[in-house]
Design an enzyme around this catalytic site. Structure first.
Site, PDB file in Angstrom:
ATOM      1  N   TYR A 135       0.830  -1.217   0.000  1.00 38.52           N
ATOM      2  CA  TYR A 135       0.000   0.000   0.000  1.00 38.52           C
ATOM      3  C   TYR A 135       0.862   1.263   0.000  1.00 38.52           C
ATOM      4  O   TYR A 135       0.434   2.295  -0.517  1.00 38.52           O
ATOM      5  CB  TYR A 135      -0.898   0.037   1.238  1.00 38.52           C
ATOM      6  CG  TYR A 135      -2.256  -0.581   1.046  1.00 38.52           C
ATOM      7  CD1 TYR A 135      -2.399  -1.901   0.644  1.00 38.52           C
ATOM      8  CD2 TYR A 135      -3.409   0.166   1.278  1.00 38.52           C
ATOM      9  CE1 TYR A 135      -3.649  -2.465   0.487  1.00 38.52           C
ATOM     10  CE2 TYR A 135      -4.668  -0.392   1.115  1.00 38.52           C
ATOM     11  CZ  TYR A 135      -4.783  -1.709   0.729  1.00 38.52           C
ATOM     12  OH  TYR A 135      -6.023  -2.261   0.574  1.00 38.52           O
ATOM     13  N   LYS A 186       2.731 -15.357   2.796  1.00 34.62           N
ATOM     14  CA  LYS A 186       2.963 -16.096   1.548  1.00 34.62           C
ATOM     15  C   LYS A 186       4.465 -16.372   1.512  1.00 34.62           C
ATOM     16  O   LYS A 186       5.174 -16.014   0.568  1.00 34.62           O
ATOM     17  CB  LYS A 186       2.476 -15.243   0.361  1.00 34.62           C
ATOM     18  CG  LYS A 186       2.461 -15.946  -0.977  1.00 34.62           C
ATOM     19  CD  LYS A 186       1.393 -17.034  -1.120  1.00 34.62           C
ATOM     20  CE  LYS A 186       1.591 -17.790  -2.424  1.00 34.62           C
ATOM     21  NZ  LYS A 186       0.717 -18.974  -2.545  1.00 34.62           N
ATOM     22  N   ASP A 218      -3.380 -18.071   0.569  1.00 35.25           N
ATOM     23  CA  ASP A 218      -4.344 -18.743  -0.315  1.00 35.25           C
ATOM     24  C   ASP A 218      -5.101 -19.821   0.450  1.00 35.25           C
ATOM     25  O   ASP A 218      -6.323 -19.958   0.353  1.00 35.25           O
ATOM     26  CB  ASP A 218      -3.652 -19.302  -1.575  1.00 35.25           C
ATOM     27  CG  ASP A 218      -2.389 -20.092  -1.286  1.00 35.25           C
ATOM     28  OD1 ASP A 218      -1.892 -20.053  -0.129  1.00 35.25           O
ATOM     29  OD2 ASP A 218      -1.875 -20.759  -2.203  1.00 35.25           O
ATOM     30  N   ASP A 242      -6.692  -6.736   3.904  1.00 31.83           N
ATOM     31  CA  ASP A 242      -7.776  -6.057   3.184  1.00 31.83           C
ATOM     32  C   ASP A 242      -8.703  -7.099   2.556  1.00 31.83           C
ATOM     33  O   ASP A 242      -9.929  -7.049   2.695  1.00 31.83           O
ATOM     34  CB  ASP A 242      -7.177  -5.156   2.100  1.00 31.83           C
ATOM     35  CG  ASP A 242      -8.245  -4.442   1.292  1.00 31.83           C
ATOM     36  OD1 ASP A 242      -9.200  -3.918   1.902  1.00 31.83           O
ATOM     37  OD2 ASP A 242      -8.125  -4.413   0.050  1.00 31.83           O
ATOM     38  N   ASP A 246     -12.677  -8.644   3.980  1.00 29.91           N
ATOM     39  CA  ASP A 246     -13.920  -8.621   3.191  1.00 29.91           C
ATOM     40  C   ASP A 246     -14.516 -10.022   3.114  1.00 29.91           C
ATOM     41  O   ASP A 246     -15.728 -10.213   3.239  1.00 29.91           O
ATOM     42  CB  ASP A 246     -13.661  -8.136   1.745  1.00 29.91           C
ATOM     43  CG  ASP A 246     -13.897  -6.634   1.577  1.00 29.91           C
ATOM     44  OD1 ASP A 246     -13.662  -5.887   2.550  1.00 29.91           O
ATOM     45  OD2 ASP A 246     -14.305  -6.213   0.480  1.00 29.91           O
TER      46      ASP A 246
HETATM   47  C1  IPM Z   1     -10.599  -0.876   3.564  1.00 30.88           C
HETATM   48  C2  IPM Z   1     -10.774  -0.263   2.203  1.00 30.88           C
HETATM   49  C3  IPM Z   1      -9.600   0.665   1.923  1.00 30.88           C
HETATM   50  C4  IPM Z   1      -8.330  -0.183   1.909  1.00 30.88           C
HETATM   51  C5  IPM Z   1      -9.726   1.492   0.646  1.00 30.88           C
HETATM   52  C6  IPM Z   1     -11.003   2.288   0.620  1.00 30.88           C
HETATM   53  C7  IPM Z   1      -8.538   2.393   0.460  1.00 30.88           C
HETATM   54  O1  IPM Z   1     -10.920  -1.261   1.240  1.00 30.88           O
HETATM   55  O2  IPM Z   1     -10.527  -0.116   4.552  1.00 30.88           O
HETATM   56  O3  IPM Z   1     -10.548  -2.100   3.656  1.00 30.88           O
HETATM   57  O4  IPM Z   1      -7.975  -0.756   0.875  1.00 30.88           O
HETATM   58  O5  IPM Z   1      -7.700  -0.268   2.956  1.00 30.88           O
HETATM   59 MG    MG Z   2     -11.050  -3.226   2.028  1.00 30.94          MG
END
Ligand code: IPM
Ligand code: MG
Length: 351
Positions: A135, A186, A218, A242, A246
């Site tokens: 990042y 990884k 993975d 990240d 999700d």
């Molecule tokens: C998160 C989001 C952010 C990230 C984006 C919006 C920059 O996806 O907080 O998970 O990638 O960290």
């Molecule tokens: Mg995110």
């Protein structure tokens, strides 16, 4: 207690408004001050993190954040895009420790895309490093090679000290919970994460009471949908965290349920739902405000020292779910579908 309120874009404004109502209902001496960030910051001051917003965030005891982004900003130069506002805020304030708990509320096990028995009672904490990795690594950019072909470059890098401090947060968290920590990397391919594994293992010697394991990312992505209850605390880098967070959010029924805390070395934090600004439903009063309301609870617990009030908010959320209220994202047959405002009303009433 000063709280910087940064609603951001899209549904950010709607969901933060509900969390603010919940906070005000507690009757604590909270001073709330609002400022634009993301696309809203760009509109107001030509900068996704306006100087005045950064000052407000620095001076606050905690930050309540909504969501940022929208298709209308996609064509802007990268440093003016909404995401940069959030990334700079994390970096400027040193918010390196991102805690993303994925808990399945008893009444929502039916809303998961996995079979209820796989997720009922699930309680995983993902500890994501937030200010390093690919990042922020340099060099980065898109350049044109001598033959005219374009090349994109990003750099994955971690220093020992960065790995150690996030691992320490994770070991401490595991110690207060189920005492199991899974470090995700990884290491079979990437040297950065080979170092990650070494450093986490070294630190593990200080935490003999915590059972440490390692897993490739993975495999972890697969294990999260195969048997998610095997995990207690997961610690990983910025990019993997990240993605995995999700994924983990869907286990709970909806990404609209997951709160997060991003903490600095001294426990000051930014609190935000892990979902985005959902431009497709923005302004329609459909968004689920619970992830933001639960983020406000985390704020009370981690930065403001009001654990009892945090418990009250979480209890109120459990109660409205028990009453059968559901926003569209967590709706299942037999429940009552409500909008953002009505869900906020119900939590306030339950308090
Ligand atoms: C998160 C989001 C952010 C990230 C984006 C919006 C920059 O996806 O907080 O998970 O990638 O960290
Ligand atoms: Mg995110």
């Amino acid at each position: 207690m000063k709280i910087a309120v940064l609603p951001g874009d899209g549904i950010g404004k709607e969901i933060v408004a509900q969390a603010v109502r919940v906070l005000r209902r507690l009757g604590l001496p909270l001073e709330l001050a609002e400022a634009p960030v993301g696309g809203a910051g760009y509109e107001a001051a030509g900068d996704p993190l306006p100087a005045a917003t950064l000052v407000l965030a620095r001076e606050a005891d905690a930050i309540l954040f909504g969501a940022i982004g929208g298709p209308q900003y996609d064509a802007l130069p990268r440093d003016q895009r909404p995401e940069r506002g959030l990334l700079r805020l994390r970096k400027e304030l040193g918010l390196f420790a991102n805690l993303r708990p994925a808990q399945v509320f008893a009444d929502l096990a039916q809303a998961s895309s996995l079979r209820p028995e796989l997720v009922a009672g699930l309680d995983v904490l993902i500890v994501r490093e937030l200010t390093g990795d690919i990042y922020f690594g340099e060099p980065r950019g898109i350049t044109t090679l001598a033959n005219g072909e374009r090349e994109g470059v990003n750099t994955m890098r971690y220093r020992e000290s960065e790995i150690r401090r996030i691992a320490r947060v994770a070991f401490e968290a595991a110690r207060r919970r189920g005492k199991r920590l899974c470090s995700v990397d990884k290491a079979n391919v990437l040297e950065t994460t080979e170092l990650w594994r070494q450093v986490v293992s070294e630190l593990g010697k200080d935490y003999a009471d915590v059972q440490l394991s390692h897993m490739y990312v993975d495999n972890c992505a697969m294990q999260l949908v195969r048997n998610p209850k095997q995990f207690d605390v997961i610690v990983t880098g910025n990019l993997f965290g990240d993605i995995l967070s999700d994924e983990a959010s869907m286990l709970t029924g909806s990404i609209g349920m997951l709160p997060s805390a991003s903490l600095d070395e001294r426990g000051k934090g930014l609190y935000e739902p892990i979902h985005g600004s959902a431009p497709d439903i923005a302004g329609k009063g459909l968004a689920n405000p619970l992830a933001t309301i639960l983020s406000a609870a985390m704020m009370l617990r981690y930065s403001l020292g009001h654990v009892a009030e945090a418990d009250r908010i979480e209890g109120a959320v459990r109660k409205v779910l028990r009453q059968g209220l559901r926003t569209a994202d967590i709706y299942t047959d037999g429940c009552r579908k409500v909008g953002t405002q009505e869900m906020g009303d119900a939590v306030v009433a339950a308090l």
